[in-house]
Write a protein that holds these residues in place. Sequence first.
Motif, PDB file in Angstrom:
ATOM      1  N   THR A  35       0.846  -1.188   0.000  1.00 52.28           N
ATOM      2  CA  THR A  35       0.000   0.000   0.000  1.00 52.28           C
ATOM      3  C   THR A  35       0.883   1.241   0.000  1.00 52.28           C
ATOM      4  O   THR A  35       1.912   1.285   0.690  1.00 52.28           O
ATOM      5  CB  THR A  35      -0.931   0.041   1.225  1.00 52.28           C
ATOM      6  OG1 THR A  35      -0.144  -0.007   2.416  1.00 52.28           O
ATOM      7  CG2 THR A  35      -1.921  -1.117   1.198  1.00 52.28           C
ATOM      8  N   MET A  36       0.496   2.225  -0.773  1.00 55.14           N
ATOM      9  CA  MET A  36       1.242   3.472  -0.876  1.00 55.14           C
ATOM     10  C   MET A  36       1.274   4.195   0.468  1.00 55.14           C
ATOM     11  O   MET A  36       0.279   4.230   1.189  1.00 55.14           O
ATOM     12  CB  MET A  36       0.562   4.342  -1.934  1.00 55.14           C
ATOM     13  CG  MET A  36       1.162   5.704  -2.155  1.00 55.14           C
ATOM     14  SD  MET A  36       0.132   6.649  -3.318  1.00 55.14           S
ATOM     15  CE  MET A  36      -1.337   6.930  -2.318  1.00 55.14           C
ATOM     16  N   GLN A 101       2.636   5.797  -8.840  1.00 61.44           N
ATOM     17  CA  GLN A 101       1.610   5.917  -7.810  1.00 61.44           C
ATOM     18  C   GLN A 101       0.447   6.769  -8.300  1.00 61.44           C
ATOM     19  O   GLN A 101      -0.719   6.429  -8.080  1.00 61.44           O
ATOM     20  CB  GLN A 101       2.212   6.525  -6.535  1.00 61.44           C
ATOM     21  CG  GLN A 101       3.073   5.549  -5.751  1.00 61.44           C
ATOM     22  CD  GLN A 101       3.646   6.157  -4.489  1.00 61.44           C
ATOM     23  OE1 GLN A 101       3.488   7.354  -4.228  1.00 61.44           O
ATOM     24  NE2 GLN A 101       4.332   5.351  -3.695  1.00 61.44           N
ATOM     25  N   ASP A 105      -2.958   5.021  -8.317  1.00 58.94           N
ATOM     26  CA  ASP A 105      -3.773   5.422  -7.163  1.00 58.94           C
ATOM     27  C   ASP A 105      -4.525   6.732  -7.364  1.00 58.94           C
ATOM     28  O   ASP A 105      -5.297   7.136  -6.492  1.00 58.94           O
ATOM     29  CB  ASP A 105      -2.890   5.517  -5.920  1.00 58.94           C
ATOM     30  CG  ASP A 105      -2.281   4.170  -5.560  1.00 58.94           C
ATOM     31  OD1 ASP A 105      -3.015   3.294  -5.091  1.00 58.94           O
ATOM     32  OD2 ASP A 105      -1.062   3.989  -5.783  1.00 58.94           O
ATOM     33  N   ALA A 108      -5.383  10.009  -4.785  1.00 56.56           N
ATOM     34  CA  ALA A 108      -4.823   9.695  -3.466  1.00 56.56           C
ATOM     35  C   ALA A 108      -3.310   9.838  -3.434  1.00 56.56           C
ATOM     36  O   ALA A 108      -2.707   9.895  -2.357  1.00 56.56           O
ATOM     37  CB  ALA A 108      -5.214   8.280  -3.055  1.00 56.56           C
ATOM     38  N   ALA A 109      -2.682   9.910  -4.607  1.00 49.15           N
ATOM     39  CA  ALA A 109      -1.216   9.925  -4.688  1.00 49.15           C
ATOM     40  C   ALA A 109      -0.667  11.336  -4.527  1.00 49.15           C
ATOM     41  O   ALA A 109      -1.361  12.338  -4.724  1.00 49.15           O
ATOM     42  CB  ALA A 109      -0.768   9.341  -6.024  1.00 49.15           C
TER      43      ALA A 109
END
Length: 220
Positions: A35-36, A101, A105, A108-109
Amino acid sequence: DSPRCLTRGPDHVTGIVGGFNSQQKHAGQDGVRFTMVPREKQVAAVRFLNDNAFATPTWALKPEILRRIEPSGAIARVNTAQMRVLNSLLNNSRFDRLVEQEAIDGAAAYRPGDFMADVRKGIWSEIEGGPVRIDVYRRNLQNSYIDLLSQKLNGRTPAGDEFRAMIRAELRDLSAALATASPRALDRETRAHLADAMDEIAKALDPKFAAPAPTTPVNP
């Protein structure tokens, strides 16, 4: 705190940017393994570096101590420590992870463009508004910042397409900001530094200063 940030090495903070958390999974377990690192934490890491690693370390620059141990060397030592952090932060692989990312994502990145702007504004915070005076430690850091980006554009192992495009955009934005800030400079050293920085950016963006591509040896 700032002494620790300069002496413990860059990885403990810079590694947060573009980073991932990993959770060991076994057969049959649901959920993703990687998860990032949350965007807010990545932004906070860059802010911490701007406020600490890239600030002039006045805590370590006490004349009554320095003059007991050496005639010179403090300026170069500070620049070397700061450049270790900056090189790690602007690592090509780190930027590539930020690009991926954002691609995977989405909102959210930590967007690569936001990251680069945050670093630039932190290193060049003196020009953001009001009178401009830049001490020699920060001038050295700022010169090294331009040199590093220039090497990523024009060196023998240039950055990839995405990073290269962003570097060019950042240097153009910085040059425009320097031109606006120059009339507000309070001393000759700062004025000379801003003019020199604009000249160095112009060279970095000029294709004729790029290193020649490596030649492929011809078999006899």
